[in-house]
Design a protein around this motif. Structure first.
Motif, short mmCIF file in Angstrom:
data_model
loop_
_atom_site.label_atom_id
_atom_site.label_comp_id
_atom_site.label_asym_id
_atom_site.label_seq_id
_atom_site.Cartn_x
_atom_site.Cartn_y
_atom_site.Cartn_z
N THR A 1 0.82 -1.03 -0.01
CA THR A 1 -0.03 -0.01 0.05
C THR A 1 0.81 1.23 -0.20
O THR A 1 1.93 1.19 0.19
N GLY A 2 0.19 2.35 -0.23
CA GLY A 2 1.19 3.63 -0.13
C GLY A 2 1.26 4.28 -1.57
O GLY A 2 1.00 3.71 -2.40
N ILE A 3 1.20 5.33 -1.53
CA ILE A 3 1.31 6.58 -2.76
C ILE A 3 2.61 6.80 -2.69
O ILE A 3 2.92 7.78 -1.77
N GLN A 4 3.50 6.86 -3.69
CA GLN A 4 4.97 7.47 -3.76
C GLN A 4 4.90 8.33 -4.67
O GLN A 4 4.30 8.71 -5.65
N TYR A 5 5.87 9.57 -4.19
CA TYR A 5 6.12 10.51 -4.96
C TYR A 5 6.86 10.37 -6.30
O TYR A 5 7.96 9.47 -6.21
N ASP A 6 6.41 10.81 -7.28
CA ASP A 6 7.07 10.66 -8.48
C ASP A 6 7.58 11.84 -8.97
O ASP A 6 6.81 12.73 -9.71
N PRO A 7 8.85 12.13 -9.18
CA PRO A 7 9.60 13.41 -9.61
C PRO A 7 9.13 13.49 -11.06
O PRO A 7 9.37 14.70 -11.70
N LEU B 1 4.14 -2.58 -15.98
CA LEU B 1 4.15 -1.71 -17.24
C LEU B 1 5.42 -0.88 -17.18
O LEU B 1 5.80 -0.60 -18.29
N LYS B 2 5.74 -0.13 -15.99
CA LYS B 2 6.62 0.60 -15.91
C LYS B 2 8.29 0.02 -15.95
O LYS B 2 9.04 0.23 -16.89
N ARG B 3 8.21 -1.28 -15.51
CA ARG B 3 9.28 -2.13 -15.72
C ARG B 3 9.54 -2.64 -17.20
O ARG B 3 10.92 -2.54 -17.26
N ILE B 4 8.68 -3.08 -17.78
CA ILE B 4 8.93 -3.58 -19.18
C ILE B 4 9.49 -2.35 -20.25
O ILE B 4 9.90 -2.54 -21.26
N GLU B 5 9.15 -0.96 -19.51
CA GLU B 5 9.61 0.05 -20.23
C GLU B 5 11.25 0.31 -20.16
O GLU B 5 11.98 0.73 -21.01
N ILE B 6 11.61 -0.33 -19.09
CA ILE B 6 13.14 -0.03 -18.52
C ILE B 6 13.82 -1.21 -18.72
O ILE B 6 14.94 -1.32 -19.31
N TYR C 1 25.73 5.81 -25.35
CA TYR C 1 26.70 5.36 -24.02
C TYR C 1 25.76 5.31 -22.85
O TYR C 1 25.97 4.82 -21.66
N ILE C 2 24.87 6.69 -22.74
CA ILE C 2 24.22 6.96 -21.48
C ILE C 2 22.79 6.62 -21.61
O ILE C 2 22.27 6.57 -22.74
N ILE C 3 21.98 6.85 -20.51
CA ILE C 3 20.50 6.90 -20.61
C ILE C 3 20.22 8.35 -20.34
O ILE C 3 20.41 8.88 -19.25
N PRO C 4 19.56 8.78 -21.00
CA PRO C 4 19.21 10.44 -21.05
C PRO C 4 18.07 10.72 -19.72
O PRO C 4 17.49 9.86 -19.58
N VAL C 5 18.46 11.69 -19.08
CA VAL C 5 17.79 12.05 -18.10
C VAL C 5 16.40 12.90 -18.30
O VAL C 5 16.50 13.92 -19.15
N TYR D 1 17.98 9.29 -11.67
CA TYR D 1 17.20 8.16 -12.50
C TYR D 1 16.24 7.59 -11.60
O TYR D 1 16.20 6.16 -11.32
N PRO D 2 15.12 8.26 -11.33
CA PRO D 2 14.08 7.57 -10.27
C PRO D 2 13.51 6.58 -11.10
O PRO D 2 12.99 5.65 -10.21
N GLU D 3 13.18 6.59 -12.24
CA GLU D 3 12.50 5.65 -12.86
C GLU D 3 13.04 4.35 -12.87
O GLU D 3 12.23 3.32 -13.14
N ILE D 4 14.09 4.09 -13.15
CA ILE D 4 14.93 3.08 -13.12
C ILE D 4 15.00 2.51 -11.76
O ILE D 4 14.57 1.29 -11.57
N ARG D 5 15.32 3.44 -10.87
CA ARG D 5 15.24 2.78 -9.42
C ARG D 5 13.86 2.19 -9.08
O ARG D 5 13.94 1.14 -8.13
N GLU D 6 12.90 2.69 -9.23
CA GLU D 6 11.49 2.30 -8.71
C GLU D 6 11.05 0.97 -9.18
O GLU D 6 10.43 0.23 -8.87
N VAL D 7 11.76 0.57 -10.47
CA VAL D 7 11.40 -0.82 -10.84
C VAL D 7 12.44 -1.84 -10.72
O VAL D 7 12.43 -3.00 -11.34
N SER D 8 13.52 -1.59 -10.05
CA SER D 8 14.73 -2.47 -10.03
C SER D 8 14.51 -3.10 -8.53
O SER D 8 14.26 -2.51 -7.78
N SER D 9 15.17 -4.24 -8.49
CA SER D 9 15.62 -4.94 -7.21
C SER D 9 16.74 -4.13 -6.65
O SER D 9 17.43 -3.68 -7.37
#
Length: 609
Positions: free
Chosen positions: A42-48, A153-158, A196-200, A350-358
């Protein structure tokens, strides 16, 4: 009113808007052969990325129900607020009627995510989702909660179904093997186009502006936290100047702080560097040849002549060193890359990678980004760009602000920002513990320290204690234990490990494999002691500082070797800056050629003594 507050507390417990909830612990179900959560997520998380809190339709219904409970509890206690018809009509969020919703509520509704049905998904999406479903106790898309569906859905984008990064040509972070211009001459757009990099995202860069505003706050105390963060590097350099004999000594101490910084709490980092500084300073004056010989036992690279610099293989330590010893350097445009990127900064980028990673995945990704020249130069370029946009003078000022603000956001309280005062108070508490045999918590240490030592700095007091008795002074770091091994008077090492330091971002926890049968282990052969602990060097203070105070030196030998070697050669601040800048070649087009580990040092005269 008690009923009102009970309902309100229930609402906060459900959603915890200020602090994201962590994924619950899992238990292995022997019947299904899968791991299942002990309690629902549960819980709603802040998404920058969206500058707000993402909610699902399911969560919105829960919010509306919580609002009703709060409203009804309040109007029951205060009937004078009831509507004229005697009904309690609680305000509700309705995503279907955006035109009727005030602007303040519209943002919440804009972030409501529509979750597609299984039959509406593309075949490629269904295949990718199928591989992620194996990590869940549920057997189908329909059985998943809305939170879990959104996560997938977010995970398969990353990530690919093989758990590789989607936006990297090889599925993982690679070294630079050839760019059109020198690595140090690549612009931010060129890095983004290089592959070489992942754009921010722009939303993430926008969040940096928000962090500056959050840290400034509205009160004088708020502004103090902002100023402490902004002036972090300037204040450290001033302290080094105030408590050492000359510019050369201050520079050497700054190099030691940088050398001990990897994987270390800052207060412990400072205290350890102070002890090694005093030890090496005395050894240099009384037995310089013995110190040189002892340094050679720290060698981890073969084929180097005694006294030859070992250089760097990543950007973090040299950048940190330059920020400490020459914070004014970043004000020059050609050195705007000179800011320190650490794990907190990568979390912010890179919060979008962090939130779908172990935890394991994200730790590995961050480690590779940290050691990657392309990612490091790209991220420092972004820091420099945003520094100008926000009207700050030095890139390291913005980096320090983001560093502190990230910890404040993570912990949900301003006291968690690791500013100089925060770290200094941990050291002051340890000093009071050992010198006065009185237990003083870090949050009360500043006042007690001032009362006992007047206007002295913690660094000056440590130096005085070392001069009196090195062994007794070492307890400031190590603490004192009783016969049962418990601390009677904690030192900096113990205090920093338990101090209020914010909590790491929550990561999605992977479903672990079923437990395997443990095999009996054989008796391991005892490892030989490291060469640097040989007793024949026990007449050196540096030997005791490393073995008795610092204790764990693995991985930091090269930095320490170069710092002490520079000091033995009477290197000035200018010499040291030239040494650091000379360890990498900005014109190199391949990463393997970027760090000049064995090349002759380039002499660049950039600073006046």
């Amino acid at each position: 009113m008690d009923r009102v507050f009970e309902n309100f507390k229930s609402f906060l417990n459900e959603f915890q808007l200020e602090r994201p909830t962590k994924t619950p612990e899992l238990r292995f179900d022997p019947e299904t052969k899968k791991y299942v959560p002990d309690s629902p997520r549960t819980g709603i998380q802040y998404d920058p990325q969206v500058q707000g809190y993402r909610v699902t339709k399911e969560q919105l219904d829960q919010i509306n129900n919580a609002i009703k409970r709060i409203y009804h509890g309040f109007t029951k206690a205060h009937p004078e607020y009831k509507d004229s018809d005697g009904l309690n009509v609680a305000p509700q969020f309705d995503p279907k009627n955006l035109e009727e919703i005030p602007p303040a509520e519209e943002k919440l509704n804009e972030n409501i995510e529509e979750i597609p049905n299984w039959e509406d998904l593309e075949p490629e999406q269904q295949q990718a989702i199928g591989s992620e479903l194996e990590k869940f106790p549920e057997d189908s898309w329909e059985e998943l909660s809305d939170d879990d569906k959104l996560w997938i859905l977010k995970r398969i984008e990353i990530y690919t179904p093989e758990d590789k990064l989607q936006r990297q040509p090889h599925g993982h972070i690679t070294t630079v093997k050839g760019v059109p211009v020198g690595i140090g001459q690549m612009t931010t757009p060129e890095w983004e186009a290089s592959g070489y990099i992942i754009p921010v995202s722009e939303a993430v860069l926008k969040s940096f502006e928000e962090m500056v505003g959050e840290l400034k706050g509205e009160t004088v105390d708020d502004r103090k936290l902002y100023d402490q963060a902004k002036n972090w590097y300037h204040d450290i350099r001033q302290l080094l100047d105030d408590e050492t004999d000359n510019d050369q000594d201050a520079t050497f101490l700054g190099m030691l702080i940088a050398s001990f910084s990897p994987r270390a709490k800052f207060s412990l980092n400072l205290a350890e560097a102070a002890f090694v500084y005093k030890a090496a300073k005395e050894d240099k004056d009384t037995n310089p040849e013995g110190l040189r010989n002892y340094l050679e036992t720290l060698r981890t690279k073969k084929g180097l002549e005694p006294g030859a610099y070992r250089g760097f293989v990543t950007h973090k330590v040299p950048n940190f060193a330059l920020n400490l010893i020459a914070p004014e350097l970043g004000g020059e445009e050609k050195y705007e890359w000179n800011s320190t990127i650490d794990t907190w900064m990568i979390d912010a980028f890179y919060p979008e990678i962090r939130e779908v990673s172990s935890t394991k995945e994200w730790g590995g990704v961050k480690g590779k980004m940290m050691s990657s020249v392309s990612f490091y130069r790209y991220m420092t370029g972004l820091v420099a760009k945003e520094t100008k946009a926000l009207g700050l003078d030095y890139p390291h000022e913005l980096q320090a602000i983001v560093w502190v603000a990230s910890q404040v956001r993570s912990a949900g309280r301003r006291s968690a920002g690791v500013t100089t005062d925060f770290a200094f108070n941990q050291i002051k508490a340890a000093i009071l513990n050992q010198t006065g045999k009185e237990l003083v918590p870090p949050e009360e240490a500043a006042e007690a320290f001032e009362e006992k030592f007047g206007g002295r700095s913690w660094l000056g007091v440590i130096f005085d204690e070392i001069d009196k008795d090195f062994g007794e002074a070492s307890k400031i770091v190590l603490g004192v234990k009783n016969e049962k091994g418990k601390f009677i008077y904690p030192g900096v090492r113990s205090i920093s490990s338990k101090g209020e330091k914010g909590s790491a971002f929550p990561y999605y926890r992977p479903r672990p494999k079923a437990p395997k049968e443990k095999k009996p282990k054989g008796v391991a052969a005892p490892k030989e002691r490291e060469e640097w602990t040989k007793e024949k060097y026990s007449n050196l203070k540096t030997y005791h500082a490393l073995n008795k105070v610092v204790q764990m030196m693995t991985g930091k030998f090269n930095y320490l070797y170069d710092a002490i070697t520079l000091y033995l050669k009477d290197a000035t601040k200018q010499d040291t800056v030239e040494y650091v800048l000379g360890r990498f070649d900005p014109e190199a087009k391949k990463e393997k050629d970027y760090f000049n580990e064995s090349k002759k040092r380039i002499r660049i005269r950039i600073l006046k003594s």
